[in-house]
Design a protein around this motif. Sequence first.
Motif, PDB file in Angstrom:
ATOM      1  N   ALA A 103       0.021 -12.165  -0.765  1.00  0.00           N
ATOM      2  CA  ALA A 103       1.053 -12.680  -0.119  1.00  0.00           C
ATOM      3  C   ALA A 103       0.434 -12.284   1.857  1.00  0.00           C
ATOM      4  CB  ALA A 103       2.723 -11.209   0.397  1.00  0.00           C
ATOM      5  N   ARG A 104       0.736 -12.796   2.143  1.00  0.00           N
ATOM      6  CA  ARG A 104       0.716 -12.594   3.923  1.00  0.00           C
ATOM      7  C   ARG A 104       1.277 -11.644   4.242  1.00  0.00           C
ATOM      8  NH1 ARG A 104       0.591 -18.070   7.000  1.00  0.00           N
ATOM      9  NH2 ARG A 104      -1.378 -17.521   7.305  1.00  0.00           N
ATOM     10  N   SER A 105       0.496 -10.284   4.647  1.00  0.00           N
ATOM     11  CA  SER A 105       1.416  -9.049   5.052  1.00  0.00           C
ATOM     12  C   SER A 105      -0.268  -8.450   5.473  1.00  0.00           C
ATOM     13  CB  SER A 105       1.517  -8.605   3.474  1.00  0.00           C
ATOM     14  OG  SER A 105       0.145  -8.020   2.600  1.00  0.00           O
ATOM     15  N   VAL A 106       0.693  -7.106   6.888  1.00  0.00           N
ATOM     16  CA  VAL A 106      -0.586  -6.302   6.725  1.00  0.00           C
ATOM     17  C   VAL A 106      -0.584  -5.015   6.789  1.00  0.00           C
ATOM     18  CG1 VAL A 106      -1.227  -4.795   9.613  1.00  0.00           C
ATOM     19  CG2 VAL A 106      -0.948  -6.936   9.187  1.00  0.00           C
ATOM     20  N   VAL A 107      -1.834  -4.425   5.952  1.00  0.00           N
ATOM     21  CA  VAL A 107      -1.738  -3.334   5.018  1.00  0.00           C
ATOM     22  C   VAL A 107      -1.413  -2.114   6.444  1.00  0.00           C
ATOM     23  CG1 VAL A 107      -2.621  -1.613   3.551  1.00  0.00           C
ATOM     24  CG2 VAL A 107      -2.817  -4.106   3.088  1.00  0.00           C
ATOM     25  N   THR A 108      -0.896  -0.858   6.413  1.00  0.00           N
ATOM     26  CA  THR A 108      -0.287  -0.189   7.620  1.00  0.00           C
ATOM     27  C   THR A 108      -1.573   0.765   6.932  1.00  0.00           C
ATOM     28  OG1 THR A 108       1.056   0.714   6.782  1.00  0.00           O
ATOM     29  CG2 THR A 108       1.562  -0.767   8.067  1.00  0.00           C
ATOM     30  N   GLN A 109      -1.954   0.847   5.837  1.00  0.00           N
ATOM     31  CA  GLN A 109      -3.208   1.938   5.968  1.00  0.00           C
ATOM     32  C   GLN A 109      -3.857   2.264   4.277  1.00  0.00           C
ATOM     33  OE1 GLN A 109      -1.038   6.052   5.066  1.00  0.00           O
ATOM     34  NE2 GLN A 109       0.343   5.359   3.450  1.00  0.00           N
ATOM     35  N   PRO A 110      -5.112   2.240   4.488  1.00  0.00           N
ATOM     36  CA  PRO A 110      -5.512   1.836   3.300  1.00  0.00           C
ATOM     37  C   PRO A 110      -5.174   2.228   2.196  1.00  0.00           C
ATOM     38  CG  PRO A 110      -7.166   3.141   4.051  1.00  0.00           C
ATOM     39  CD  PRO A 110      -6.299   3.098   5.030  1.00  0.00           C
ATOM     40  N   VAL A 111      -5.271   1.632   0.558  1.00  0.00           N
ATOM     41  CA  VAL A 111      -5.150   1.485  -0.097  1.00  0.00           C
ATOM     42  C   VAL A 111      -5.708   2.301  -1.491  1.00  0.00           C
ATOM     43  CG1 VAL A 111      -3.466   0.844  -2.765  1.00  0.00           C
ATOM     44  CG2 VAL A 111      -2.498   0.688   0.043  1.00  0.00           C
ATOM     45  N   VAL A 112      -5.979   2.421  -2.666  1.00  0.00           N
ATOM     46  CA  VAL A 112      -7.558   2.739  -3.261  1.00  0.00           C
ATOM     47  C   VAL A 112      -6.947   2.098  -5.093  1.00  0.00           C
ATOM     48  CG1 VAL A 112      -8.930   4.300  -2.272  1.00  0.00           C
ATOM     49  CG2 VAL A 112      -7.228   5.225  -3.733  1.00  0.00           C
ATOM     50  N   PHE A 113      -7.828   2.058  -5.120  1.00  0.00           N
ATOM     51  CA  PHE A 113      -7.032   0.700  -7.517  1.00  0.00           C
ATOM     52  C   PHE A 113      -8.014   1.789  -8.215  1.00  0.00           C
ATOM     53  CE2 PHE A 113      -5.449  -1.946  -4.758  1.00  0.00           C
ATOM     54  CZ  PHE A 113      -3.700  -2.032  -4.530  1.00  0.00           C
ATOM     55  N   SER A 114      -7.446   2.701  -9.062  1.00  0.00           N
ATOM     56  CA  SER A 114      -8.578   3.685 -10.014  1.00  0.00           C
ATOM     57  C   SER A 114      -9.317   2.657 -10.870  1.00  0.00           C
ATOM     58  CB  SER A 114      -7.539   4.636 -10.530  1.00  0.00           C
ATOM     59  OG  SER A 114      -6.266   3.524 -11.409  1.00  0.00           O
ATOM     60  N   SER A 115      -8.391   0.744 -11.126  1.00  0.00           N
ATOM     61  CA  SER A 115      -8.921   0.382 -12.330  1.00  0.00           C
ATOM     62  C   SER A 115      -8.558  -0.585 -11.433  1.00  0.00           C
ATOM     63  CB  SER A 115      -8.301   0.508 -14.152  1.00  0.00           C
ATOM     64  OG  SER A 115      -6.743   0.296 -13.663  1.00  0.00           O
ATOM     65  N   VAL A 116      -9.877  -1.784 -12.223  1.00  0.00           N
ATOM     66  CA  VAL A 116      -9.342  -3.113 -11.626  1.00  0.00           C
ATOM     67  C   VAL A 116      -8.858  -4.580 -12.885  1.00  0.00           C
ATOM     68  CG1 VAL A 116     -10.645  -4.774 -10.088  1.00  0.00           C
ATOM     69  CG2 VAL A 116     -11.010  -2.824  -9.840  1.00  0.00           C
ATOM     70  N   THR A 117      -8.925  -5.693 -12.455  1.00  0.00           N
ATOM     71  CA  THR A 117      -9.320  -6.316 -13.582  1.00  0.00           C
ATOM     72  C   THR A 117     -10.520  -6.702 -13.527  1.00  0.00           C
ATOM     73  OG1 THR A 117      -6.396  -6.738 -12.959  1.00  0.00           O
ATOM     74  CG2 THR A 117      -7.660  -8.873 -14.404  1.00  0.00           C
ATOM     75  N   PRO A 118     -11.057  -7.375 -14.654  1.00  0.00           N
ATOM     76  CA  PRO A 118     -12.750  -7.618 -14.627  1.00  0.00           C
ATOM     77  C   PRO A 118     -12.381  -8.600 -14.898  1.00  0.00           C
ATOM     78  CG  PRO A 118     -10.825  -7.017 -17.569  1.00  0.00           C
ATOM     79  CD  PRO A 118      -9.847  -7.024 -16.560  1.00  0.00           C
ATOM     80  N   ASN A 119     -13.433  -9.036 -14.022  1.00  0.00           N
ATOM     81  CA  ASN A 119     -13.620 -10.441 -13.867  1.00  0.00           C
ATOM     82  C   ASN A 119     -13.059 -10.929 -12.365  1.00  0.00           C
ATOM     83  OD1 ASN A 119     -16.072 -10.331 -15.412  1.00  0.00           O
ATOM     84  ND2 ASN A 119     -15.189 -11.834 -16.806  1.00  0.00           N
ATOM     85  N   LEU A 120     -12.644  -9.406 -12.127  1.00  0.00           N
ATOM     86  CA  LEU A 120     -11.624 -10.528 -11.270  1.00  0.00           C
ATOM     87  C   LEU A 120     -11.672 -11.665  -9.443  1.00  0.00           C
ATOM     88  CD1 LEU A 120      -8.641  -9.733  -9.129  1.00  0.00           C
ATOM     89  CD2 LEU A 120      -9.254  -8.447  -8.222  1.00  0.00           C
TER      90      LEU A 120
END
Length: 272
Positions: free
Chosen positions: A237-254
């Motif tokens: 979605a069109r938005s501005v992230v105010t601070q960095p975000v991390v993800f512990s896992s990712v959908t394969p072949n994203l």
Amino acid sequence: MGLSGCAALSHGFLNAAGPVAADQRHLFVILACVLVFVAGPVLLLVPLFAWHYRLSNTRHAYRPDWSFSWPVEGLIWIPPVAIVIGLAVLLWHHTIRDDPYRPLAGGPPLEVQAIGLDWKWVFVYPGQGIASVDQLTIPAGRPVHIRLTSGTVMQSLMIPQLAGQVYAMAGMTTQLHIMAAKPGTYGGANTQYNGDGFPHQRFAVQALAPQDYDRWLAQVRAAHRPLNAGAWRRLSARSVVTQPVVFSSVTPNLFDRVVAASGDHGRMKDHR
């Protein structure tokens, strides 16, 4: 104003922190010296001639009475031709040397996939199975191979202290090789205008010592925040992230799915 100018210089390629930016700085210095050599005599001689042949100086009137002069013709043509040939050879060499597709020396590279969105950057680490938003964390002293694409309009990733800009387009991929010579935090941004959030689409590149990088990986994996389909819809979605975000896992072949989906969407628009 003065302080902001100093800050811009400190975060630009003149304060290079990697081999690619250092090579670009070296080329810039050479071109600046050539420019001084070319423009210097003009800037000095024009006011001197204007003063010497001023209207009030009747003893030195300008009366050209010659039709041809080999020394003058040689002075007019030989230096410019030599400068153009020299610059062509120099730029040809540096174009090959600083090709963003050219791997860097220093061992096997860290693989990173960068996806440009409105108005944020998503960095996927396929080998580690994690991802981050608006924060690129890399080990200092190790080459990094970045594959880029866009999940929306055309964008351009630039990290001035590490490398030049590379465009990213939907449905297509490109590459960039970077390396941070020492630990530190370096600025990155999108330099291609893409709407209201364009001024805020910036990110930090954190170059960590190897042991600190391993510690960061462990912290991200312990976050228990998956980048699944729902999280991706929110990010898209069109938005501005105010601070960095991390993800512990990712959908394969994203990354490949984003490239394929963007390409299909573009073909549908062309068909219409």
